[in-house]
Every structure is written in structure tokens, then in C-alpha cells.
Design a protein around this motif. Structure first.
Motif, mmCIF file in Angstrom:
data_model
loop_
_atom_site.group_PDB
_atom_site.id
_atom_site.type_symbol
_atom_site.label_atom_id
_atom_site.label_comp_id
_atom_site.label_asym_id
_atom_site.label_seq_id
_atom_site.Cartn_x
_atom_site.Cartn_y
_atom_site.Cartn_z
ATOM 1 N N ASN A 1 -72.633 -13.825 -1.470
ATOM 2 C CA ASN A 1 -73.753 -14.747 -1.691
ATOM 3 C C ASN A 1 -73.555 -16.102 -1.011
ATOM 4 O OD1 ASN A 1 -74.506 -12.620 -3.236
ATOM 5 N ND2 ASN A 1 -74.464 -13.670 -5.206
ATOM 6 N N ASN B 1 -75.008 -9.602 -7.851
ATOM 7 C CA ASN B 1 -75.662 -10.456 -8.844
ATOM 8 C C ASN B 1 -77.158 -10.615 -8.566
ATOM 9 O OD1 ASN B 1 -73.207 -10.635 -10.076
ATOM 10 N ND2 ASN B 1 -72.593 -12.485 -9.003
ATOM 11 N N TYR C 1 -73.768 -8.127 -13.737
ATOM 12 C CA TYR C 1 -73.474 -8.085 -15.181
ATOM 13 C C TYR C 1 -74.671 -8.729 -15.878
ATOM 14 C CZ TYR C 1 -71.497 -12.266 -13.054
ATOM 15 O OH TYR C 1 -71.313 -13.367 -12.257
ATOM 16 N N LYS D 1 -74.318 -16.890 -20.874
ATOM 17 C CA LYS D 1 -75.592 -17.370 -20.326
ATOM 18 C C LYS D 1 -76.630 -16.320 -20.715
ATOM 19 C CE LYS D 1 -77.382 -17.853 -15.622
ATOM 20 N NZ LYS D 1 -76.926 -17.671 -14.241
ATOM 21 N N THR E 1 -63.642 -12.133 -8.594
ATOM 22 C CA THR E 1 -65.078 -12.357 -8.444
ATOM 23 C C THR E 1 -65.742 -11.000 -8.201
ATOM 24 O OG1 THR E 1 -64.971 -12.596 -6.046
ATOM 25 C CG2 THR E 1 -64.736 -14.623 -7.340
ATOM 26 N N THR E 2 -67.025 -10.966 -8.393
ATOM 27 C CA THR E 2 -67.771 -9.721 -8.161
ATOM 28 C C THR E 2 -67.685 -9.318 -6.679
ATOM 29 O OG1 THR E 2 -69.234 -10.522 -9.886
ATOM 30 C CG2 THR E 2 -69.976 -8.605 -8.675
ATOM 31 N N GLY E 3 -67.605 -10.326 -5.810
ATOM 32 C CA GLY E 3 -67.539 -10.031 -4.380
ATOM 33 C C GLY E 3 -66.254 -9.313 -3.998
ATOM 34 N N GLY F 1 -66.680 -16.607 1.685
ATOM 35 C CA GLY F 1 -65.978 -17.837 2.055
ATOM 36 C C GLY F 1 -66.589 -19.046 1.382
ATOM 37 N N TYR F 2 -65.743 -19.755 0.645
ATOM 38 C CA TYR F 2 -66.180 -20.964 -0.067
ATOM 39 C C TYR F 2 -65.838 -22.192 0.762
ATOM 40 C CZ TYR F 2 -67.050 -18.159 -4.206
ATOM 41 O OH TYR F 2 -67.559 -17.249 -5.084
ATOM 42 N N ILE G 1 -72.905 -23.719 -2.145
ATOM 43 C CA ILE G 1 -72.099 -22.501 -1.972
ATOM 44 C C ILE G 1 -72.933 -21.254 -1.684
ATOM 45 C CG2 ILE G 1 -70.046 -23.268 -3.239
ATOM 46 C CD1 ILE G 1 -71.044 -21.794 -5.702
ATOM 47 N N HIS G 2 -74.183 -21.264 -2.071
ATOM 48 C CA HIS G 2 -75.023 -20.073 -1.898
ATOM 49 C C HIS G 2 -76.023 -20.223 -0.744
ATOM 50 C CE1 HIS G 2 -74.285 -18.947 -6.388
ATOM 51 N NE2 HIS G 2 -73.398 -18.363 -5.593
ATOM 52 N N SER H 1 -69.951 -26.145 -9.871
ATOM 53 C CA SER H 1 -70.562 -25.221 -10.843
ATOM 54 C C SER H 1 -69.590 -24.105 -11.234
ATOM 55 C CB SER H 1 -71.831 -24.606 -10.254
ATOM 56 O OG SER H 1 -71.475 -23.699 -9.233
ATOM 57 N N MET H 2 -68.540 -23.936 -10.454
ATOM 58 C CA MET H 2 -67.600 -22.841 -10.719
ATOM 59 C C MET H 2 -66.361 -23.300 -11.485
ATOM 60 S SD MET H 2 -67.719 -20.612 -7.250
ATOM 61 C CE MET H 2 -66.508 -19.434 -7.817
ATOM 62 N N SER I 1 -65.126 -20.971 -14.177
ATOM 63 C CA SER I 1 -65.426 -19.582 -13.816
ATOM 64 C C SER I 1 -64.277 -18.584 -13.950
ATOM 65 C CB SER I 1 -65.936 -19.519 -12.382
ATOM 66 O OG SER I 1 -67.274 -19.859 -12.349
HETATM 67 C C1 LIG Z 1 -71.440 -20.689 -12.478
HETATM 68 C C2 LIG Z 1 -70.852 -19.321 -12.341
HETATM 69 O O1 LIG Z 1 -70.336 -18.783 -13.276
HETATM 70 N N1 LIG Z 1 -70.942 -18.768 -11.140
HETATM 71 C C3 LIG Z 1 -70.424 -17.426 -10.865
HETATM 72 C C4 LIG Z 1 -71.549 -16.564 -10.319
HETATM 73 C C5 LIG Z 1 -72.729 -16.456 -11.313
HETATM 74 O O2 LIG Z 1 -72.277 -15.895 -12.522
HETATM 75 C C6 LIG Z 1 -73.779 -15.536 -10.721
HETATM 76 O O3 LIG Z 1 -74.198 -16.006 -9.470
HETATM 77 C C7 LIG Z 1 -74.993 -15.426 -11.648
HETATM 78 O O4 LIG Z 1 -75.702 -16.596 -11.703
HETATM 79 O O5 LIG Z 1 -71.076 -15.246 -10.041
HETATM 80 C C8 LIG Z 1 -69.952 -15.094 -9.166
HETATM 81 O O6 LIG Z 1 -70.321 -15.094 -7.789
HETATM 82 P P1 LIG Z 1 -71.678 -15.469 -7.010
HETATM 83 O O7 LIG Z 1 -72.855 -14.782 -7.584
HETATM 84 O O8 LIG Z 1 -71.738 -16.930 -6.885
HETATM 85 O O9 LIG Z 1 -71.400 -14.850 -5.583
HETATM 86 C C9 LIG Z 1 -71.177 -13.459 -5.401
HETATM 87 C C10 LIG Z 1 -69.922 -13.255 -4.585
HETATM 88 O O10 LIG Z 1 -70.056 -13.767 -3.286
HETATM 89 C C11 LIG Z 1 -68.824 -14.317 -2.838
HETATM 90 N N2 LIG Z 1 -69.051 -15.695 -2.406
HETATM 91 C C12 LIG Z 1 -70.057 -16.441 -2.913
HETATM 92 C C13 LIG Z 1 -70.264 -17.718 -2.449
HETATM 93 C C14 LIG Z 1 -69.430 -18.222 -1.451
HETATM 94 N N3 LIG Z 1 -69.605 -19.447 -0.916
HETATM 95 N N4 LIG Z 1 -68.427 -17.480 -0.963
HETATM 96 C C15 LIG Z 1 -68.227 -16.236 -1.432
HETATM 97 O O11 LIG Z 1 -67.281 -15.578 -0.971
HETATM 98 C C16 LIG Z 1 -67.839 -14.193 -3.995
HETATM 99 O O12 LIG Z 1 -66.988 -13.102 -3.768
HETATM 100 C C17 LIG Z 1 -68.726 -13.921 -5.182
HETATM 101 O O13 LIG Z 1 -68.190 -13.055 -6.128
HETATM 102 C C18 LIG Z 1 -69.358 -13.700 -9.388
HETATM 103 O O14 LIG Z 1 -69.972 -12.905 -10.111
HETATM 104 O O15 LIG Z 1 -68.306 -13.435 -8.791
HETATM 105 C C19 LIG Z 1 -68.852 -16.132 -9.380
HETATM 106 C C20 LIG Z 1 -69.340 -17.511 -9.786
HETATM 107 O O16 LIG Z 1 -68.281 -18.274 -10.296
#
Ligand SMILES: CC(=O)N[C@H]1[C@H]([C@H](O)[C@H](O)CO)O[C@](OP(=O)(O)OC[C@H]2O[C@@H](n3ccc(N)nc3=O)[C@H](O)[C@@H]2O)(C(=O)O)C[C@@H]1O
Ligand SMILES: CO[C@@H]1[C@H](O)[C@@H](O)[C@H](O[C@H]2[C@H](O)[C@@H](NC(C)=O)[C@H](OCc3ccccc3)O[C@@H]2CO)O[C@@H]1CO
Length: 335
Positions: A127, A150, A171, A218, A262-264, A284-285, A295-296, A305-306, A309
Motif C-alpha cells: 500500500n 487491507n 482482517y 478499530k 505486517t500484512t504485506g 518501502g516506508y 505512507i500510502h 500513525s503506526m 502498530s
Molecule cells: C494505523 C495502523 O494500524 N496501520 C496499519 C495498517 C492498517 O491497519 C490498515 O491499513 C487498515 O486501516 O495495516 C498495515 O499495513 P497497511 O495497510 O498500511 O499497508 C499494507 C502493507 O503494505 C506495506 N507497506 C505499506 C506502506 C508503505 N509505505 N510501505 C509498505 O511496505 C506493508 O507491508 C503493509 O503491511 C498492515 O496490515 O500490515 C500496518 C499498519 O501499521
């Protein structure tokens, strides 16, 4: 040959040598540079059966493709199958609710249209902000299997991220409130179970039972309109492997370290077990010191925001880098 022609040939030769050396040097210095965004057979898209298994063995101890992708009812029929871990790394203690929900979803395998593909060339779409203005949409759509994560949107982002979704890992807290808008009619919605309430949520929304918001960090959607046959539950085995083998995090109780994948990264591990080719995009963050970078690719939130996490993104970056450097996976975006 005249003296003039001799010097011209020599100059051309030296220029050629200089360019070859420069190209070789650049490729060595940038082993993970993005592929030119065209899918061609020589772009790591060639399907060599068994190749992924051989490569993944280099980095994943005891790597075996002999694990079902999704949970199925029969997993719970035999005592010997009892899981040694609780969610998210195993099913211990959640068997009863799992059996009830698996009776609703009915199917536990990949859909026939995926099963029948001769080669599973997969792209895991993270994402991350690096997808913004990437124009990778058409490239992503060409993969056999497109995995999304997600609630990452595709509507209005098609040019950068495509609009094909074969599988979406999520999830309850990350489930989309409008799944029809962001997926295809036949996209598989793959629940990643972290805790028992996650399974209870799925049962309630599929069975139209009384929903509860208790136990969630949440609010998840209370109406989630997805056909039960398009829903699967990811085998927690992949979470176990991601934590213990890719991140070297101890998953044995009592777990003092709260770090979890992380889900990724989980999706990449999953892809390494089911696909013949694994490419990634949008991972990549920003640097931890970079407080302003969003980040998105789809919303304006930053690393702050993380903070709570339970993820260690630099630890994960090292794991992804190892996979890239060993050429087990390839990256379509910068990392
Ligand atoms: C605030 C929070 O809890 N954020 C989490 C969010 C959030 O729960 C969802 O977006 C739903 O709103 O989910 C996560 O992750 P998130 O949904 O942000 O992103 C999915 C996966 O993409 C990769 N990623 C994302 C952004 C970035 N700049 N670089 C990346 O590599 C990561 O591998 C990430 O897992 C999660 O599920 O892992 C991890 C995040 O920590
Ligand atoms: C892949 O993990 C998902 C997401 O990336 C994480 O940020 C999120 O972490 C939450 C964590 O799972 C919660 N822990 C429990 C046991 O539920 C934690 O709870 C604290 C809390 C409780 C109530 C209200 C707010 C916070 O919250 C973390 C997020 O801040 O887990 C996701 C998978 O569920």
C-alpha cells in the motif's frame, strides 16, 4: 587503413568499452533497481516449475510448499492436527468457532480459474506511497495473480495500481466498507485471523447474526456484503513462518516481544509458497526521521500513525532486501 580511420575505429572501440563497463558497474551497484515496466519472459517472468521452491529454500529454513493455503474443516477432525500455537500463529483454542465459520464458507481451495492456470505469476501490491504516479496499473493487471492488502483502493487509482484483484488479505479492522467498489466480482477475500473475535466477526457478517464491536482495536464494518464462496481464512502457518523464519521473532508463549509481521510481509511469504514467480510493488516506508512523507498511495497519513502498530518496519525492510538480493523476488518499484 588510413591513419584517420585507424583513430576513428580506436575511438569507437574505447567508447564501446566505456559504455559496457559503465552498464556492468551500474547493474552491480543497483542490484534491486526497478525492472523496466514491461513484462517480458526474460524479465523474471519465466515459469520454471520448482524454481521458487529451490530459491526460497536459500532463505527459509525447512521451506515446504506442502501446506494448504487456507483453513479447511478437515483440519479439525483429527487430534494429531492440533495446533501448538494460538492465533495469529496457530488455531489452538479457536477450533470451535473456526469449524462453525468454515461450514459457512464451504470452499477451502483456490477458485478453478486460478487452479487451471499453467503458471502462477504473482504480484503482491503493497500500500506504499511509491505507487503514486507510478503508472504501473497495466503492468500489475497482466500478472496471473494480483494480491492486494487491507482496504487499499483501486477505484480512481487504476492507472497506478490496476484494477485486477485475485486475492485480498485483510482482517476485520482493515475490511473495506464497500468491497464491491474495490474488488472484482470473483476476488477472493482472505481473512488473516489475529484473534478469536476476528473469526466471530466473519461468522456474524456472513450469517447475518448480531454483530459486536467488542475486542476490536478499530470498528470493523457491521455490514460486509461478500459472497461466502468468495471468502477464505488464511492458514496461520504462513504467519508463523513469516515471524519465526523471516523476522526471527519468537512466537513461543509467553511472548514478551509484541513485534508481529505486517500484512504485506505475510503476503510475500504466502506468495513464496504458492506462486511460481513473485514480484512486489509499493513496498518501502520513508526514513523514520521523515515525519512529513505520507505512507500510502491513497491517503495522507504518515509514519506517526503506526506508532502503536507492533511492527518493526526496518526489521522487515532487511527481510525484503534479503529476498531481493537473493533474487527470490523482484521489485517493480523503488525500495
Ligand atoms: C494505523 C495502523 O494500524 N496501520 C496499519 C495498517 C492498517 O491497519 C490498515 O491499513 C487498515 O486501516 O495495516 C498495515 O499495513 P497497511 O495497510 O498500511 O499497508 C499494507 C502493507 O503494505 C506495506 N507497506 C505499506 C506502506 C508503505 N509505505 N510501505 C509498505 O511496505 C506493508 O507491508 C503493509 O503491511 C498492515 O496490515 O500490515 C500496518 C499498519 O501499521
Ligand atoms: C497486521 O497487524 C494489524 C495492524 O497492522 C496493527 O497495527 C494492529 O495492531 C493493533 C493490535 O493488534 C492491537 N492488539 C490487540 C491485542 O488487539 C492493539 O490494541 C491496542 C488497542 C486496543 C483498543 C483500542 C486501540 C488500541 O492495537 C494495535 C493498533 O494500534 O493489528 C492489526 C491486526 O489486527
Amino acid at each position: 587503413m588510413s591513419c584517420d580511420s585507424y583513430w576513428r575505429v580506436l575511438a569507437l572501440f574505447m567508447l564501446g568499452t566505456f559504455f559496457s563497463v559503465a552498464v556492468v558497474w551500474y547493474l552491480r551497484a543497483e542490484p534491486n533497481m526497478p525492472v523496466p515496466y514491461v513484462i517480458a519472459e526474460d524479465d523474471g517472468m519465466m515459469c520454471l516449475q520448482g524454481n521458487m521452491g529451490r530459491k526460497a529454500l536459500l532463505l527459509i529454513e525447512n521451506y515446504s510448499r506442502n501446506h494448504p493455503a487456507f483453513l479447511q474443516m478437515s483440519d479439525f477432525f483429527w487430534e494429531k492436527n492440533q495446533s501448538v500455537y494460538q492465533l495469529p500463529y496457530g488455531t489452538q483454542g479457536s477450533e470451535e468457532i473456526l469449524l462453525k465459520v468454515l461450514a459457512l464458507t464451504m470452499r477451502y481451495d483456490m477458485p478453478d480459474r486460478v487452479q487451471s492456470l499453467p503458471c502462477w505469476r504473482c504480484v503482491v501490491v503493497g500500500n506504499g506511497h511509491r505507487l503514486k504516479n507510478s503508472s504501473l496499473g497495466d503492468v500489475i493487471n497482466k500478472y496471473d495473480i494480483v494480491m492486494r492488502l487491507n482496504n487499499a483502493p483501486v477505484h480512481k487509482y487504476e492507472h497506478d495500481v490496476g484494477n485486477k484483484t485475485t486475492l485480498r488479505l485483510f482482517y476485520p479492522e482493515s475490511a473495506d466498507f464497500d468491497p464491491h467498489l474495490q474488488n472484482n466480482p470473483d476476488s477472493l477475500m482472505v481473512l488473516v485471523p489475529f484473534k478469536t473475535p476476528d473469526i466471530q466477526w466473519l461468522k456474524a457478517v456472513l450469517n447475518n447474526e448480531k454483530r459486536s464491536r467488542k475486542g476490536f482495536w478499530k470498528s470493523p464494518p457491521l455490514i460486509w456484503d461478500v459472497k461466502p464462496e468468495n471468502v477464505r481464512i488464511l492458514n496461520p502457518y504462513f504467519m508463523e513462518v513469516t515471524a519465526s523464519k523471516l523476522l526471527n521473532v519468537s512466537i513461543k508463549p509467553p511472548r514478551k516481544n509484541k513485534e508481529k509481521p505486517t500484512t504485506g510481509l505475510l503476503a510475500i511469504t504466502f506468495a513464496l509458497h504458492i506462486c511460481d514467480v513473485v514480484h512486489i510493488a509499493g513496498f518501502g516506508y520513508p526514513e523514520t526521521t521523515n515525519k512529513k512523507q505520507t505512507i500510502h498511495y491513497y491517503e495522507q497519513i504518515t509514519l506517526t500513525s503506526m506508532a502503536d502498530s507492533d511492527h518493526n518496519v526496518s526489521h522487515e525492510a532487511q527481510a525484503i532486501r534479503r529476498l531481493l538480493e537473493a533474487r527470490i523476488i523482484r521489485n517493480l518499484t523503488r525500495f
